[in-house]
Write an enzyme that holds these catalytic residues in place. Structure first.
Site, PDB file in Angstrom:
ATOM      1  N   ALA A   1     104.841  -4.672 -91.316  1.00  0.00           N
ATOM      2  CA  ALA A   1     106.299  -4.526 -91.335  1.00  0.00           C
ATOM      3  C   ALA A   1     106.737  -3.337 -92.183  1.00  0.00           C
ATOM      4  O   ALA A   1     107.606  -2.564 -91.782  1.00  0.00           O
ATOM      5  CB  ALA A   1     106.946  -5.815 -91.847  1.00  0.00           C
TER       6      ALA A   1
ATOM      7  N   SER B   1      93.184  -4.267 -86.189  1.00  0.00           N
ATOM      8  CA  SER B   1      94.369  -3.634 -85.612  1.00  0.00           C
ATOM      9  C   SER B   1      94.098  -2.236 -85.072  1.00  0.00           C
ATOM     10  O   SER B   1      94.959  -1.649 -84.418  1.00  0.00           O
ATOM     11  CB  SER B   1      95.486  -3.559 -86.664  1.00  0.00           C
ATOM     12  OG  SER B   1      95.841  -4.853 -87.121  1.00  0.00           O
TER      13      SER B   1
ATOM     14  N   ARG C   1     100.216  -1.073-110.761  1.00  0.00           N
ATOM     15  CA  ARG C   1     101.520  -0.967-111.412  1.00  0.00           C
ATOM     16  C   ARG C   1     101.459  -1.050-112.929  1.00  0.00           C
ATOM     17  O   ARG C   1     102.275  -0.434-113.625  1.00  0.00           O
ATOM     18  CB  ARG C   1     102.462  -2.062-110.904  1.00  0.00           C
ATOM     19  CG  ARG C   1     102.930  -1.875-109.484  1.00  0.00           C
ATOM     20  CD  ARG C   1     103.758  -3.059-109.041  1.00  0.00           C
ATOM     21  NE  ARG C   1     104.110  -2.972-107.622  1.00  0.00           N
ATOM     22  CZ  ARG C   1     104.493  -3.997-106.890  1.00  0.00           C
ATOM     23  NH1 ARG C   1     104.591  -5.197-107.430  1.00  0.00           N
ATOM     24  NH2 ARG C   1     104.786  -3.836-105.616  1.00  0.00           N
TER      25      ARG C   1
ATOM     26  N   CYS D   1     109.796  -5.072-104.994  1.00  0.00           N
ATOM     27  CA  CYS D   1     111.102  -4.851-104.364  1.00  0.00           C
ATOM     28  C   CYS D   1     112.258  -5.407-105.200  1.00  0.00           C
ATOM     29  O   CYS D   1     113.328  -4.798-105.283  1.00  0.00           O
ATOM     30  CB  CYS D   1     111.122  -5.454-102.963  1.00  0.00           C
ATOM     31  SG  CYS D   1     110.473  -7.124-102.854  1.00  0.00           S
TER      32      CYS D   1
ATOM     33  N   GLN E   1     115.231 -14.383-102.579  1.00  0.00           N
ATOM     34  CA  GLN E   1     114.402 -13.428-101.854  1.00  0.00           C
ATOM     35  C   GLN E   1     114.113 -13.892-100.429  1.00  0.00           C
ATOM     36  O   GLN E   1     113.671 -15.016-100.195  1.00  0.00           O
ATOM     37  CB  GLN E   1     113.096 -13.196-102.623  1.00  0.00           C
ATOM     38  CG  GLN E   1     113.344 -12.630-104.008  1.00  0.00           C
ATOM     39  CD  GLN E   1     112.082 -12.330-104.790  1.00  0.00           C
ATOM     40  OE1 GLN E   1     112.050 -12.495-106.006  1.00  0.00           O
ATOM     41  NE2 GLN E   1     111.036 -11.875-104.123  1.00  0.00           N
TER      42      GLN E   1
ATOM     43  N   SER F   1     110.889 -12.065 -95.519  1.00  0.00           N
ATOM     44  CA  SER F   1     110.166 -10.851 -95.140  1.00  0.00           C
ATOM     45  C   SER F   1     109.337 -10.308 -96.294  1.00  0.00           C
ATOM     46  O   SER F   1     108.375  -9.573 -96.069  1.00  0.00           O
ATOM     47  CB  SER F   1     111.128  -9.776 -94.633  1.00  0.00           C
ATOM     48  OG  SER F   1     112.139  -9.506 -95.583  1.00  0.00           O
ATOM     49  N   GLY F   2     109.676 -10.689 -97.511  1.00  0.00           N
ATOM     50  CA  GLY F   2     108.857 -10.318 -98.655  1.00  0.00           C
ATOM     51  C   GLY F   2     107.471 -10.912 -98.589  1.00  0.00           C
ATOM     52  O   GLY F   2     106.557 -10.437 -99.263  1.00  0.00           O
TER      53      GLY F   2
ATOM     54  N   HIS G   1     117.036  -9.037-100.079  1.00  0.00           N
ATOM     55  CA  HIS G   1     116.963  -9.816-101.314  1.00  0.00           C
ATOM     56  C   HIS G   1     118.303  -9.731-102.045  1.00  0.00           C
ATOM     57  O   HIS G   1     118.967  -8.685-102.042  1.00  0.00           O
ATOM     58  CB  HIS G   1     115.879  -9.269-102.240  1.00  0.00           C
ATOM     59  CG  HIS G   1     114.480  -9.561-101.801  1.00  0.00           C
ATOM     60  ND1 HIS G   1     114.167 -10.261-100.663  1.00  0.00           N
ATOM     61  CD2 HIS G   1     113.289  -9.222-102.384  1.00  0.00           C
ATOM     62  CE1 HIS G   1     112.852 -10.354-100.553  1.00  0.00           C
ATOM     63  NE2 HIS G   1     112.294  -9.723-101.580  1.00  0.00           N
TER      64      HIS G   1
END
Length: 341
Positions: free
Chosen positions: A18, A45, A104, A134, A161, A164-165, A247
């Protein structure tokens, strides 16, 4: 000096997901200067084709792809993939922009929001730049201007949220459960621990020893790193809601210097990436469906004083978690890298 005519070999890792699909759409919309586009995914894929600007491009197997010659690699295929392949692409000379949480919190990897701390990406000794979570990203696009002007001492945030997260499987589960419940059928939750349709789940990611979830702690760790201020106190609660995209966050900040709602509106209205939607009337506030879904901005509304604190301010912050919360920021960071030449 940068070369304005230079075009780049760009690789998108996780191109069939996505976020990867949205990255490709944004690269095309913004006319990113691409000479060669490599679309990469797992062997499962690989072999399919994706259309980009009228050209069908074959999806290649990441595990057998040679990264030599890639200038910029946009990763959005999960932390384990990033940890394995990100350093390989960087060693081959690519600038890796990673959307997972793999790097991160490493001191030698900059964590960058394009509107907040773009200067940080210049110091990337490992050739890797991390995209924030996000929820952190949209919150800081709105809060960074206020912090720099008034000094934020404490943030209380409850996130709402969208599914889709959690990726495509989470979207499918919400759709499937909604249909089953409307047809009076029993459901069997698979992707979420409990029913998500017509429900709220105060649990995202794994629980930590302190009782918070990892998703909640990301808001603590990332806020401090991006703003460069370990003194900021962050008290988060993360909730999954039955919304497909977008969100939302109910945020209360406590500032060193008092900020009035009018002053906050004025400052935010001229801040990059922010749109203020704040009228005291029905519909005069942003929502994930009516404003955020499919758009680039971080929307802020319901700006008002905190009645319980003399220097408190309440805000409602909404953004498309797939678009701005992941794909757009990655492309914006790629544009900054490209501008370096």
């Amino acid at each position: 000096m940068s070369n304005p005519d230079r075009r780049f070999h760009v690789a998108v890792v996780g191109a069939t997901g996505a976020v990867g699909e949205t990255m490709l759409a944004i690269l095309a919309e913004r006319n990113f200067p691409i000479a060669t586009l490599s679309l990469l995914a797992s062997s499962r894929s690989a072999g399919g084709e994706i259309e980009y600007q009228g050209e069908k491009i074959k999806v290649q197997d990441l595990s057998t792809f040679d990264p030599n010659g890639v200038d910029i690699a946009l990763f959005s295929a999960g932390g384990s993939v990033s940890k394995e392949f990100g350093p390989k692409f960087a060693a081959a000379g690519a600038v890796v922009i990673d959307n997972s949480s793999a790097f991160r919190y490493d001191d030698d990897v900059p964590l960058v929001v394009s509107e907040v701390n773009p200067e940080a990406l210049k110091n990337r000794p490992r050739g890797i730049i991390a995209n924030p979570n996000c929820s952190t990203m949209q919150m800081l696009v709105a809060l960074a201007p206020l912090h720099r002007q008034y000094g934020i001492e404490r943030i209380n945030v409850a996130t709402y949220q969208s599914v889709s997260g959690g990726g495509r499987s989470a979207l499918e589960e919400l759709g499937k459960q909604t249909g089953q419940l409307l047809s009076f059928q029993d459901i069997d939750p698979q992707r979420f621990p409990v029913q998500i349709a017509f429900n709220l789940i105060p649990h995202i990611d794994d629980f930590q020893d302190n009782g918070f979830t990892k998703e909640e702690m990301k808001l603590v760790w990332e806020t401090r790193k991006i703003l460069g201020d370990d003194s900021i106190l962050v008290n988060p609660t993360a909730v999954r809601v039955p919304v497909f995209y977008g969100h939302s966050e109910a945020v209360t900040i406590e500032t060193r210097d008092k900020v009035t709602p009018d002053a906050a509106r004025e400052l935010l209205a001229r801040s990059p990436g922010v749109e203020v939607v704040d009228k005291h009337e029905a519909g005069g506030y942003p929502t994930p469906v009516t404003h955020a879904s499919g758009t680039d901005a971080v929307y802020v509304g319901r700006i008002r004083e905190d009645l319980s604190h003399p220097r408190g301010l309440n805000l409602w912050i909404v953004s498309d978690n797939i678009r701005k919360g992941a794909a757009l920021n990655a492309v914006q960071l790629a544009e900054l890298v490209a501008a370096e030449g």
